[in-house]
Design a protein around this motif. Structure first.
Motif, PDB file in Angstrom:
ATOM      1  N   THR A  23       0.827  -1.200   0.000  1.00 17.63           N
ATOM      2  CA  THR A  23       0.000   0.000   0.000  1.00 17.63           C
ATOM      3  C   THR A  23       0.864   1.253   0.000  1.00 17.63           C
ATOM      4  N   VAL A  24       1.922   1.248   0.787  1.00 21.15           N
ATOM      5  CA  VAL A  24       2.835   2.397   0.825  1.00 21.15           C
ATOM      6  C   VAL A  24       3.530   2.561  -0.529  1.00 21.15           C
ATOM      7  N   ILE A  25       3.970   1.466  -1.135  1.00 14.70           N
ATOM      8  CA  ILE A  25       4.610   1.534  -2.455  1.00 14.70           C
ATOM      9  C   ILE A  25       3.626   2.062  -3.495  1.00 14.70           C
ATOM     10  N   PHE A  26       2.384   1.587  -3.442  1.00 14.39           N
ATOM     11  CA  PHE A  26       1.353   2.019  -4.379  1.00 14.39           C
ATOM     12  C   PHE A  26       1.085   3.520  -4.264  1.00 14.39           C
ATOM     13  N   LEU A  27       0.905   4.003  -3.044  1.00 13.07           N
ATOM     14  CA  LEU A  27       0.638   5.430  -2.842  1.00 13.07           C
ATOM     15  C   LEU A  27       1.847   6.285  -3.217  1.00 13.07           C
ATOM     16  N   ALA A  28       3.047   5.802  -2.915  1.00 11.72           N
ATOM     17  CA  ALA A  28       4.253   6.538  -3.301  1.00 11.72           C
ATOM     18  C   ALA A  28       4.366   6.634  -4.817  1.00 11.72           C
ATOM     19  N   MET A  29       3.973   5.580  -5.526  1.00  5.21           N
ATOM     20  CA  MET A  29       4.026   5.588  -6.984  1.00  5.21           C
ATOM     21  C   MET A  29       3.046   6.613  -7.547  1.00  5.21           C
ATOM     22  N   VAL A  51      -4.855   7.737 -13.650  1.00  3.97           N
ATOM     23  CA  VAL A  51      -4.553   6.565 -14.476  1.00  3.97           C
ATOM     24  C   VAL A  51      -3.694   5.569 -13.697  1.00  3.97           C
ATOM     25  N   VAL A  52      -2.676   6.067 -13.021  1.00  2.00           N
ATOM     26  CA  VAL A  52      -1.806   5.178 -12.248  1.00  2.00           C
ATOM     27  C   VAL A  52      -2.549   4.605 -11.044  1.00  2.00           C
ATOM     28  N   PHE A  53      -3.465   5.356 -10.469  1.00  2.00           N
ATOM     29  CA  PHE A  53      -4.246   4.854  -9.345  1.00  2.00           C
ATOM     30  C   PHE A  53      -5.168   3.719  -9.779  1.00  2.00           C
ATOM     31  N   LEU A  54      -5.804   3.858 -10.930  1.00  2.00           N
ATOM     32  CA  LEU A  54      -6.760   2.851 -11.390  1.00  2.00           C
ATOM     33  C   LEU A  54      -6.090   1.622 -12.002  1.00  2.00           C
ATOM     34  N   ALA A  55      -4.966   1.806 -12.671  1.00  2.00           N
ATOM     35  CA  ALA A  55      -4.254   0.681 -13.296  1.00  2.00           C
ATOM     36  C   ALA A  55      -2.764   0.883 -13.049  1.00  2.00           C
ATOM     37  N   PRO A  56      -2.260   0.472 -11.894  1.00  2.00           N
ATOM     38  CA  PRO A  56      -0.906   0.841 -11.474  1.00  2.00           C
ATOM     39  C   PRO A  56       0.205   0.480 -12.464  1.00  2.00           C
ATOM     40  N   LEU A  57       0.344  -0.757 -12.833  1.00  2.00           N
ATOM     41  CA  LEU A  57       1.464  -1.122 -13.708  1.00  2.00           C
ATOM     42  C   LEU A  57       1.273  -0.603 -15.127  1.00  2.00           C
ATOM     43  N   LEU A  58       0.092  -0.785 -15.659  1.00  2.00           N
ATOM     44  CA  LEU A  58      -0.188  -0.277 -17.003  1.00  2.00           C
ATOM     45  C   LEU A  58      -0.091   1.244 -17.035  1.00  2.00           C
ATOM     46  N   GLY A  59      -0.620   1.899 -16.018  1.00  2.00           N
ATOM     47  CA  GLY A  59      -0.561   3.356 -15.956  1.00  2.00           C
ATOM     48  C   GLY A  59       0.862   3.883 -15.883  1.00  2.00           C
ATOM     49  N   VAL A  61       3.581   2.361 -17.030  1.00  2.00           N
ATOM     50  CA  VAL A  61       4.197   2.143 -18.351  1.00  2.00           C
ATOM     51  C   VAL A  61       3.692   3.182 -19.339  1.00  2.00           C
ATOM     52  N   LEU A  62       2.391   3.442 -19.337  1.00  2.00           N
ATOM     53  CA  LEU A  62       1.847   4.451 -20.243  1.00  2.00           C
ATOM     54  C   LEU A  62       2.402   5.836 -19.946  1.00  2.00           C
ATOM     55  N   TYR A  63       2.581   6.141 -18.672  1.00  2.00           N
ATOM     56  CA  TYR A  63       3.139   7.444 -18.325  1.00  2.00           C
ATOM     57  C   TYR A  63       4.551   7.587 -18.865  1.00  2.00           C
ATOM     58  N   PHE A  64       5.367   6.555 -18.716  1.00  2.00           N
ATOM     59  CA  PHE A  64       6.737   6.637 -19.227  1.00  2.00           C
ATOM     60  C   PHE A  64       6.773   6.708 -20.747  1.00  2.00           C
ATOM     61  N   LEU A  65       5.867   6.013 -21.422  1.00  2.00           N
ATOM     62  CA  LEU A  65       5.880   6.015 -22.881  1.00  2.00           C
ATOM     63  C   LEU A  65       5.211   7.247 -23.487  1.00  2.00           C
TER      64      LEU A  65
END
Length: 75
Positions: A23-29, A51-59, A61-65
């Motif tokens: 949870t801490v890692i998720f909120l920090a992300m 976007v990152v809150f709703l779909a963490p890993l996909l969000g 990756v999309l943010y970086f791309l």
């Protein structure tokens, strides 16, 4: 029966610790993406955080791309 044995051996404490750490890692992300998007993106930072809150890993990756601008230093 097996569940009782796992819980008696500290399984509940481990599961709770596991939950807290992720949870801490998720909120920090989410917070990191928001602050980084304010500085490095032309898109609204709040939307990238959602976007990152709703779909963490996909969000992420999309943010970086798509979200970060490729800013080059000019000398």
């Amino acid at each position: 029966m097996l569940e009782n044995v796992v819980l008696q051996q500290g399984g509940a404490a481990f599961a709770f610790l596991f939950f807290i750490v992720f949870t801490v890692i998720f909120l920090a992300m989410v917070v990191w993406v928001y602050t980084d998007a304010e500085q490095n993106s032309d898109h609204p930072a709040f939307l990238w955080a959602i976007v990152v809150f709703l779909a963490p890993l996909l969000g992420l990756v999309l943010y970086f791309l798509l979200g970060r601008n490729a800013r080059r230093r000019e000398f």
